[in-house]
Write an enzyme that holds these catalytic residues in place. Structure first.
Site, mmCIF file in Angstrom:
data_model
loop_
_atom_site.group_PDB
_atom_site.id
_atom_site.type_symbol
_atom_site.label_atom_id
_atom_site.label_comp_id
_atom_site.label_asym_id
_atom_site.label_seq_id
_atom_site.Cartn_x
_atom_site.Cartn_y
_atom_site.Cartn_z
ATOM 1 N N TYR A 139 113.872 42.831 91.200
ATOM 2 C CA TYR A 139 113.756 43.117 89.706
ATOM 3 C C TYR A 139 115.380 42.976 89.023
ATOM 4 C CZ TYR A 139 109.421 45.517 90.740
ATOM 5 O OH TYR A 139 108.044 45.843 91.000
ATOM 6 N N LYS A 188 110.366 44.537 105.635
ATOM 7 C CA LYS A 188 109.590 43.184 105.966
ATOM 8 C C LYS A 188 110.550 42.494 106.644
ATOM 9 C CE LYS A 188 105.947 40.529 106.080
ATOM 10 N NZ LYS A 188 104.888 41.095 106.772
ATOM 11 N N ASP A 221 103.214 45.671 105.304
ATOM 12 C CA ASP A 221 101.782 45.595 105.541
ATOM 13 C C ASP A 221 101.214 46.519 106.373
ATOM 14 O OD1 ASP A 221 103.453 44.083 107.010
ATOM 15 O OD2 ASP A 221 102.162 42.476 107.590
ATOM 16 N N ASP A 245 107.715 50.138 94.317
ATOM 17 C CA ASP A 245 106.818 50.079 93.292
ATOM 18 C C ASP A 245 105.339 50.084 93.430
ATOM 19 O OD1 ASP A 245 106.227 50.091 90.488
ATOM 20 O OD2 ASP A 245 106.818 47.991 90.088
#
Ligand code: NAD
Length: 351
Positions: A139, A188, A221, A245
């Site tokens: 972002y 991740k 995930d 988010d």
């Protein structure tokens, strides 16, 4: 610096009448912020609102989505209540929400998700908080097409040690203050070895300073699946901007939808309170949007400015109206529903 320290600063600097910036926003924003104002007013807390347009409305009026007057007002009041602002997809002006978070370095996005009695949902007793890093990574707005033919595009996500340390510490401090037991660091790092890897490393370092809090880490995930399978296992979740988010909308869905999810954007010098949801153009102007999320955000704001009792009264009144289920909006009760204003009136009656 933790929530309660920030709160005490806000408290000591304030007098009986609080001056607060109000951005009604667009779409469902104006009808919802108006409802929130009425509820706050009914608690007796005195607020002088400095009201400003931003986003689409400000472009129409001033040709600028984020006029200087908005920035100046928040710099002065240090607290804002904000309705949602539409961000054009793909083209057009950059997100004003992101710009405000960057302008005031509102690095922590606190998004609680709690089950309400009376809401038809697959799950019971969810009580989790997502602490989302709010200023870095994808972002940051560092993106471009590689050539004029748009044959490829690049978005650069930067994760810093300082940014990660402060958000992860914020999450652990929040857990300690609220008597919570566990912090889950979501990442991740198996694929994004550097950005997500750094975030995870810092999570492990920071956790050593909080032996009373259990720390675990989960890959994003798997986290998404675990939240759907068994959301009750989670307590405080801390993660980077994009994952936070997405996970916070997922969490809103678990507890009954976006109409119930409040959020706070907090930095060292200012805080902006808002609903997690957006401008909901599909229902804007119809007066059917659920006002609970923005009203609960207003309750968080009252706690922040040292009016915690009134904040708690509002949160209890919202819970009571939802529990009774008679005067609630269409998202909670498709048949026999009431309007946004009528639900706000019911909340006021319960105060
Ligand atoms: P959205 O959150 O506006 O709406 C998603 C769905 O949830 C819609 O079906 C909508 O009707 C429903 N919904 C949202 N709020 C509700 C409420 N209070 N009561 C009942 N139903 C509600 O998401 P979107 O449609 O993807 O985004 C619309 C615009 O909002 C986009 O321009 C987006 O960029 C912007 N947005 C702004 C913010 C913000 O200002 N902080 C946050 C998210 C999205």
């Amino acid at each position: 610096m933790t929530w309660s320290l920030l709160t005490s600063i806000a408290t000591t600097e304030r007098t009986m009448t609080h001056t607060i910036t109000l951005i009604p926003g667009d779409g469902v924003g104006p009808e919802l912020t108006e409802a929130a104002k009425r509820v706050i007013n009914a608690t007796g807390v005195k607020i002088e609102w400095e009201t400003f347009d931003a986003g689409l409305n400000a472009i129409e009026k001033y040709k600028d989505p984020l006029p200087k007057s908005v920035i100046e007002s928040i710099a002065k009041t240090r607290v804002a209540l904000k309705g949602p602002l539409t961000t054009p997809i793909g083209t057009g002006f950059r997100s004003v929400n992101v710009a405000l978070r960057k302008e005031f370095d509102l690095f922590s996005n606190l998004r609680p998700a709690k089950t309400f009695e009376g809401v038809r949902s697959r799950y019971q007793d969810i009580d989790l908080v997502i602490v989302r890093e709010n200023t870095e990574e994808f972002y940051s707005g560092i993106e471009h097409y590689v050539d004029a033919r748009k044959s490829a595009a690049e978005t650069i996500g930067i994760v810093t040690r300082t940014g990660s340390e402060r958000i992860i510490k914020f999450a652990f401090d929040y857990a300690v203050e609220r008597g919570r037991k566990r912090v889950t660091v979501v990442h991740k790092a198996n694929i994004l070895k550097y950005t997500s890897g750094l975030f995870l490393d810092i999570g492990r370092e920071v956790a050593k300073q909080y032996p009373q809090i259990e720390m675990e880490d989960k890959i994003i995930d798997n986290m998404a699946m675990q939240m759907v399978l068994n959301p009750n296992q989670f307590d405080v979740i801390v993660t980077t901007n994009l994952f936070g988010d997405i996970l916070s909308d997922l969490a809103s869905g678990l507890v009954g939808g976006l109409g119930l999810a409040p959020g706070a954007n907090i930095g060292y010098n200012a805080a902006i309170f808002e609903a997690v949801h957006g401008s909901a153009p599909d229902i804007a102007g119809k007066h059917i949007a659920n006002p609970s999320a923005i009203i609960l955000a207003a309750a968080m704001m009252l706690e922040y400015i040292g009016e915690a009792d009134s904040g708690k009264r509002i949160a209890c009144a919202v819970a009571a109206v939802i529990r009774e289920g008679k005067k609630v909006t269409r998202d909670l009760r498709p048949d026999n529903c009431v309007s946004t204003d009528e639900m706000a009136n019911a909340i006021i009656e319960k105060l």
